[in-house]
Design an enzyme around this catalytic site. Structure first.
Site, PDB file in Angstrom:
ATOM      1  N   SER A 185      38.597  32.956  48.123  1.00  0.00           N
ATOM      2  CA  SER A 185      38.379  31.513  48.007  1.00  0.00           C
ATOM      3  C   SER A 185      39.075  30.757  49.135  1.00  0.00           C
ATOM      4  O   SER A 185      40.283  30.507  49.088  1.00  0.00           O
ATOM      5  CB  SER A 185      38.819  30.961  46.645  1.00  0.00           C
ATOM      6  OG  SER A 185      38.076  31.615  45.608  1.00  0.00           O
ATOM      7  N   GLY A 186      38.308  30.471  50.166  1.00  0.00           N
ATOM      8  CA  GLY A 186      38.806  29.680  51.291  1.00  0.00           C
ATOM      9  C   GLY A 186      39.458  30.501  52.383  1.00  0.00           C
ATOM     10  O   GLY A 186      40.089  29.935  53.272  1.00  0.00           O
TER      11      GLY A 186
ATOM     12  N   TYR B 179      39.202  32.097  55.574  1.00  0.00           N
ATOM     13  CA  TYR B 179      38.188  31.945  56.617  1.00  0.00           C
ATOM     14  C   TYR B 179      38.635  32.387  58.003  1.00  0.00           C
ATOM     15  O   TYR B 179      37.870  32.258  58.957  1.00  0.00           O
ATOM     16  CB  TYR B 179      37.726  30.478  56.678  1.00  0.00           C
ATOM     17  CG  TYR B 179      37.048  29.994  55.398  1.00  0.00           C
ATOM     18  CD1 TYR B 179      36.397  30.887  54.552  1.00  0.00           C
ATOM     19  CD2 TYR B 179      37.054  28.650  55.052  1.00  0.00           C
ATOM     20  CE1 TYR B 179      35.785  30.462  53.383  1.00  0.00           C
ATOM     21  CE2 TYR B 179      36.434  28.212  53.879  1.00  0.00           C
ATOM     22  CZ  TYR B 179      35.806  29.126  53.052  1.00  0.00           C
ATOM     23  OH  TYR B 179      35.197  28.706  51.902  1.00  0.00           O
TER      24      TYR B 179
ATOM     25  N   ARG C  35      27.675  21.558  39.223  1.00  0.00           N
ATOM     26  CA  ARG C  35      27.529  21.586  40.682  1.00  0.00           C
ATOM     27  C   ARG C  35      26.594  20.474  41.150  1.00  0.00           C
ATOM     28  O   ARG C  35      25.370  20.650  41.215  1.00  0.00           O
ATOM     29  CB  ARG C  35      26.988  22.942  41.127  1.00  0.00           C
ATOM     30  CG  ARG C  35      27.923  24.072  40.744  1.00  0.00           C
ATOM     31  CD  ARG C  35      27.412  25.406  41.242  1.00  0.00           C
ATOM     32  NE  ARG C  35      28.309  26.479  40.829  1.00  0.00           N
ATOM     33  CZ  ARG C  35      28.024  27.751  40.950  1.00  0.00           C
ATOM     34  NH1 ARG C  35      26.864  28.139  41.473  1.00  0.00           N
ATOM     35  NH2 ARG C  35      28.886  28.672  40.554  1.00  0.00           N
TER      36      ARG C  35
ATOM     37  N   PRO D 222      30.901  39.468  46.544  1.00  0.00           N
ATOM     38  CA  PRO D 222      29.554  39.432  45.960  1.00  0.00           C
ATOM     39  C   PRO D 222      29.004  38.012  46.015  1.00  0.00           C
ATOM     40  O   PRO D 222      29.673  37.068  45.596  1.00  0.00           O
ATOM     41  CB  PRO D 222      29.798  39.865  44.503  1.00  0.00           C
ATOM     42  CG  PRO D 222      31.218  39.489  44.220  1.00  0.00           C
ATOM     43  CD  PRO D 222      31.953  39.629  45.538  1.00  0.00           C
TER      44      PRO D 222
ATOM     45  N   ARG E 237      33.684  26.863  42.972  1.00  0.00           N
ATOM     46  CA  ARG E 237      32.339  26.534  42.487  1.00  0.00           C
ATOM     47  C   ARG E 237      32.265  26.335  40.984  1.00  0.00           C
ATOM     48  O   ARG E 237      31.222  25.981  40.453  1.00  0.00           O
ATOM     49  CB  ARG E 237      31.378  27.669  42.868  1.00  0.00           C
ATOM     50  CG  ARG E 237      31.243  27.886  44.343  1.00  0.00           C
ATOM     51  CD  ARG E 237      30.632  29.240  44.680  1.00  0.00           C
ATOM     52  NE  ARG E 237      29.230  29.386  44.311  1.00  0.00           N
ATOM     53  CZ  ARG E 237      28.228  28.875  44.990  1.00  0.00           C
ATOM     54  NH1 ARG E 237      28.467  28.165  46.066  1.00  0.00           N
ATOM     55  NH2 ARG E 237      26.975  29.071  44.598  1.00  0.00           N
TER      56      ARG E 237
ATOM     57  N   GLN F 226      29.449  44.406  41.316  1.00  0.00           N
ATOM     58  CA  GLN F 226      29.992  43.282  40.532  1.00  0.00           C
ATOM     59  C   GLN F 226      29.090  43.022  39.337  1.00  0.00           C
ATOM     60  O   GLN F 226      27.877  42.853  39.487  1.00  0.00           O
ATOM     61  CB  GLN F 226      30.085  42.031  41.412  1.00  0.00           C
ATOM     62  CG  GLN F 226      30.510  40.768  40.675  1.00  0.00           C
ATOM     63  CD  GLN F 226      29.337  39.954  40.180  1.00  0.00           C
ATOM     64  OE1 GLN F 226      28.333  39.853  40.881  1.00  0.00           O
ATOM     65  NE2 GLN F 226      29.433  39.389  38.987  1.00  0.00           N
TER      66      GLN F 226
ATOM     67  N   HIS G 187      36.399  31.470  42.454  1.00  0.00           N
ATOM     68  CA  HIS G 187      34.959  31.540  42.731  1.00  0.00           C
ATOM     69  C   HIS G 187      34.571  30.601  43.883  1.00  0.00           C
ATOM     70  O   HIS G 187      33.510  29.974  43.880  1.00  0.00           O
ATOM     71  CB  HIS G 187      34.181  31.168  41.460  1.00  0.00           C
ATOM     72  CG  HIS G 187      32.849  31.857  41.309  1.00  0.00           C
ATOM     73  ND1 HIS G 187      32.673  32.964  40.535  1.00  0.00           N
ATOM     74  CD2 HIS G 187      31.627  31.588  41.836  1.00  0.00           C
ATOM     75  CE1 HIS G 187      31.396  33.339  40.578  1.00  0.00           C
ATOM     76  NE2 HIS G 187      30.740  32.512  41.361  1.00  0.00           N
TER      77      HIS G 187
HETATM   78  C1  LIG Z   1      26.428  31.249  47.154  1.00  0.00           C
HETATM   79  C2  LIG Z   1      27.471  31.988  46.359  1.00  0.00           C
HETATM   80  C3  LIG Z   1      27.067  32.853  45.357  1.00  0.00           C
HETATM   81  C4  LIG Z   1      28.024  33.584  44.654  1.00  0.00           C
HETATM   82  N1  LIG Z   1      27.606  34.508  43.736  1.00  0.00           N
HETATM   83  C5  LIG Z   1      28.537  35.274  43.132  1.00  0.00           C
HETATM   84  C6  LIG Z   1      28.147  36.321  42.276  1.00  0.00           C
HETATM   85  O1  LIG Z   1      26.960  36.594  42.092  1.00  0.00           O
HETATM   86  N2  LIG Z   1      29.108  37.036  41.660  1.00  0.00           N
HETATM   87  C7  LIG Z   1      30.443  36.777  41.836  1.00  0.00           C
HETATM   88  O2  LIG Z   1      31.294  37.438  41.245  1.00  0.00           O
HETATM   89  N3  LIG Z   1      30.851  35.810  42.674  1.00  0.00           N
HETATM   90  C8  LIG Z   1      29.913  35.074  43.331  1.00  0.00           C
HETATM   91  N4  LIG Z   1      30.336  34.114  44.206  1.00  0.00           N
HETATM   92  C9  LIG Z   1      31.775  33.957  44.483  1.00  0.00           C
HETATM   93  C10 LIG Z   1      32.232  34.867  45.632  1.00  0.00           C
HETATM   94  O3  LIG Z   1      32.220  36.212  45.241  1.00  0.00           O
HETATM   95  C11 LIG Z   1      33.660  34.517  46.080  1.00  0.00           C
HETATM   96  O4  LIG Z   1      34.522  34.510  44.967  1.00  0.00           O
HETATM   97  C12 LIG Z   1      33.743  33.182  46.784  1.00  0.00           C
HETATM   98  O5  LIG Z   1      32.599  32.947  47.593  1.00  0.00           O
HETATM   99  C13 LIG Z   1      34.997  33.148  47.644  1.00  0.00           C
HETATM  100  O6  LIG Z   1      35.171  31.938  48.254  1.00  0.00           O
HETATM  101  P1  LIG Z   1      34.710  31.592  49.754  1.00  0.00           P
HETATM  102  O7  LIG Z   1      33.212  31.387  49.685  1.00  0.00           O
HETATM  103  O8  LIG Z   1      35.435  30.324  50.008  1.00  0.00           O
HETATM  104  O9  LIG Z   1      35.089  32.754  50.631  1.00  0.00           O
HETATM  105  C14 LIG Z   1      29.395  33.394  44.927  1.00  0.00           C
HETATM  106  C15 LIG Z   1      29.792  32.510  45.938  1.00  0.00           C
HETATM  107  C16 LIG Z   1      28.845  31.832  46.667  1.00  0.00           C
HETATM  108  C17 LIG Z   1      29.317  30.917  47.782  1.00  0.00           C
HETATM  109  O1  LIG Z   2      26.423  30.727  42.040  1.00  0.00           O
HETATM  110  C1  LIG Z   2      27.385  31.441  41.732  1.00  0.00           C
HETATM  111  O2  LIG Z   2      28.500  31.245  42.223  1.00  0.00           O
HETATM  112  C2  LIG Z   2      27.225  32.485  40.737  1.00  0.00           C
HETATM  113  O3  LIG Z   2      28.028  33.368  40.785  1.00  0.00           O
HETATM  114  C3  LIG Z   2      26.191  32.477  39.687  1.00  0.00           C
HETATM  115  C4  LIG Z   2      26.201  33.442  38.719  1.00  0.00           C
HETATM  116  C5  LIG Z   2      25.265  33.437  37.702  1.00  0.00           C
HETATM  117  C6  LIG Z   2      24.288  32.475  37.619  1.00  0.00           C
HETATM  118  C7  LIG Z   2      24.281  31.520  38.577  1.00  0.00           C
HETATM  119  C8  LIG Z   2      25.218  31.502  39.607  1.00  0.00           C
END
Ligand SMILES: Cc1cc2nc3c(=O)[nH]c(=O)nc-3n(C[C@H](O)[C@H](O)[C@H](O)COP(=O)(O)O)c2cc1C
Ligand SMILES: O=C(O)C(=O)c1ccccc1
Length: 440
Positions: free
Chosen positions: A365-366, A368, A200, A108, A336, A163, A333
């Site tokens: 997470s990572g 790739y 961030r 997601p 992040r 999600q 995440h």
């Molecule tokens: C731009 C961005 C937005 C994300 N938004 C969500 C989100 O809305 N909900 C959530 O559960 N995880 C969110 N994630 C986390 C991703 O679901 C996932 O855990 C993460 O991107 C995995 O790491 P990777 O980007 O290194 O593959 C977000 C990640 C990114 C990069």
């Molecule tokens: O940016 C994100 O990783 C994300 O999951 C998120 C969720 C709620 C508010 C802002 C960002």
């Protein structure tokens, strides 16, 4: 085994995908997206605005968790076995009663509109063409009903999960869950690591939060309960702190959002409603006071599998199994949220051991490449989520780009599996790996 998309354009088998790419090359056509992560990332950066790049590629603090994710993966080496007839391979896996063509899911990702209009619908199209599950983000840019419709038009019953971010308003939580059930979602993923937004710097340094510009709030503005809360706040503005200034971009997104909402309260842009919708989202999207009891209640209220995202400690994994959840996602995440956090792959073996086969263990997470997928499956994961890579594909080449990025990872995994002497995901165990230790 080969898995063709319904339109025949995407292959998940290694040799099939290589053949597609090399055959197109004979006619001077290059693949829609680079086939390795480094070049994919470089090209995506060029295709994105600075603001999109900051949000999507960015991480918490100094980025040390993102680095750790890579280091943890790179500290495992694949040890191949030979002479074992690997001519026929099967990379499919079963999750919650459904057979998936590859051990992969689209993670997601919120606020995708930064990269592409109607991002979620395009990713849905990509996922449906592959038959790979798409986990709809609660912070998506297209109402879930519409994305589900796009997916089902391509492949009826396309795998889709929802999600959830647990709002301060329980009625909103259950309204979202009910909508997901009605849209055909096959699992509910509750993300636990974002009860507050991490620190961030990439976004902070340019003062950019997509949600403050109404990017990524469409699951909310399309929700009757959310709009009821907004309406109450508009009628009674006492105590509402207007901390958000609307820019021209925001007004434009709010205008398009107004078109999505039946009988929209947002249609009249001179009204305080759009601003209130954004502010309401920021105020209520997450509840830091959430506990195990809330998750146990959700477990009882839905028949869908419940999956907890953001589990890194073996004791939390044990607790999750005790309250009856069906799966956990080992995730930080994408680095992040907390700087200096444990890498997902460092935490994975401990969580796998704690769960001991009583629930599904997913990881992200990572991750790739196909060899990354091999590593996490050999460490005991059932499947992996792909986050940023598919967004990079979307940025470079729309739905086809998102699809091809995931197809390439699956294809590389299929080849890695065979070259390492294995024929199915079930064959993999920690024996397939050797630990080379951390290089730092
Ligand atoms: C731009 C961005 C937005 C994300 N938004 C969500 C989100 O809305 N909900 C959530 O559960 N995880 C969110 N994630 C986390 C991703 O679901 C996932 O855990 C993460 O991107 C995995 O790491 P990777 O980007 O290194 O593959 C977000 C990640 C990114 C990069
Ligand atoms: O940016 C994100 O990783 C994300 O999951 C998120 C969720 C709620 C508010 C802002 C960002």
């Amino acid at each position: 085994m080969t898995t063709d998309a319904p339109d025949g354009t995407a292959e998940l088998s290694g040799r099939g995908r290589q053949n597609q790419i090399y055959s197109a090359g004979v006619f001077g056509r290059s693949p829609s997206v680079p086939t390795d992560f480094d070049e994919l990332e470089r090209r995506a950066r060029r295709a994105m605005t600075a603001r999109a790049w900051a949000y999507i590629a960015g991480g918490a603090g100094r980025g040390s968790t993102m680095d750790a994710n890579r280091r943890a993966l790179d500290s495992w080496a694949i040890v191949p076995r030979v002479l074992r007839d690997v001519s026929t391979r099967d990379i499919s896996v079963e999750l919650f009663g459904q057979r998936l063509p590859a051990p992969l899911l689209f993670a997601p990702v919120g606020a995708g509109a930064l990269v592409h209009d109607d991002a979620d619908a395009h990713i849905g199209r990509a996922a449906a063409q592959l038959g790979v599950p798409y986990i709809f983000s609660n912070q998506g840019c297209v109402p879930m009903e519409k994305t589900a419709q796009v997916m089902d038009a391509i492949r009826p019953g396309s795998p889709k999960w929802f999600q959830l971010y647990w709002s301060t308003d329980d009625e909103l939580v259950y309204s979202l869950v009910a909508r997901a059930e009605k849209s055909g979602a096959q699992a509910i993923v509750v993300t636990l690591d974002t009860t507050m937004l991490g620190w961030r710097p990439q976004d902070l340094n340019i003062g950019s939060l997509p949600f403050a510009r109404a990017e990524g709030i469409d699951q909310y503005t399309s929700d009757p309960r959310f709009m009821e809360i907004v309406a109450e706040r508009v009628a009674n503005p006492v105590g509402v702190r207007p901390t958000v200034e609307l820019t021209i971009g925001a007004v434009r997104s709010l205008f398009s959002m107004a078109r999505n909402v039946p009988g929209s309260l947002l249609r009249n842009l001179v009204s305080p409603t759009p601003r209130t919708a954004v502010q309401t989202f920021l105020d209520i999207y997450a509840r830091p006071s959430l506990t195990w009891d809330d998750v146990a209640t959700l477990r009882d209220k839905t028949d869908l599998p419940v999956v907890l995202k953001g589990i890194l400690h073996p004791d939390d994994a044990r607790k999750a199994v005790e309250i009856g959840v069906d799966g956990v996602i080992v995730s930080n995440h994408g680095g992040r949220q907390i700087d200096g956090e444990i890498a997902s792959v460092e935490a994975l073996p401990g969580v796998v051991d704690a769960v001991a086969g009583r629930a599904k263990v997913l990881v992200d997470s990572g991750i790739y490449s196909g060899s990354d997928v091999f590593t996490v499956l050999a460490l005991g994961a059932d499947a992996a989520l792909i986050g940023r890579p598919h967004m990079y594909g979307l940025a470079i080449n729309g739905a086809d780009g998102a699809r091809d990025v995931v197809a390439n990872i699956a294809a590389e995994f299929d080849l890695t599996l065979g070259l390492a002497g294995h024929t199915s995901v079930a064959d993999l165990s920690r024996d397939a790996l050797s630990y080379r230790g951390c290089r730092h």
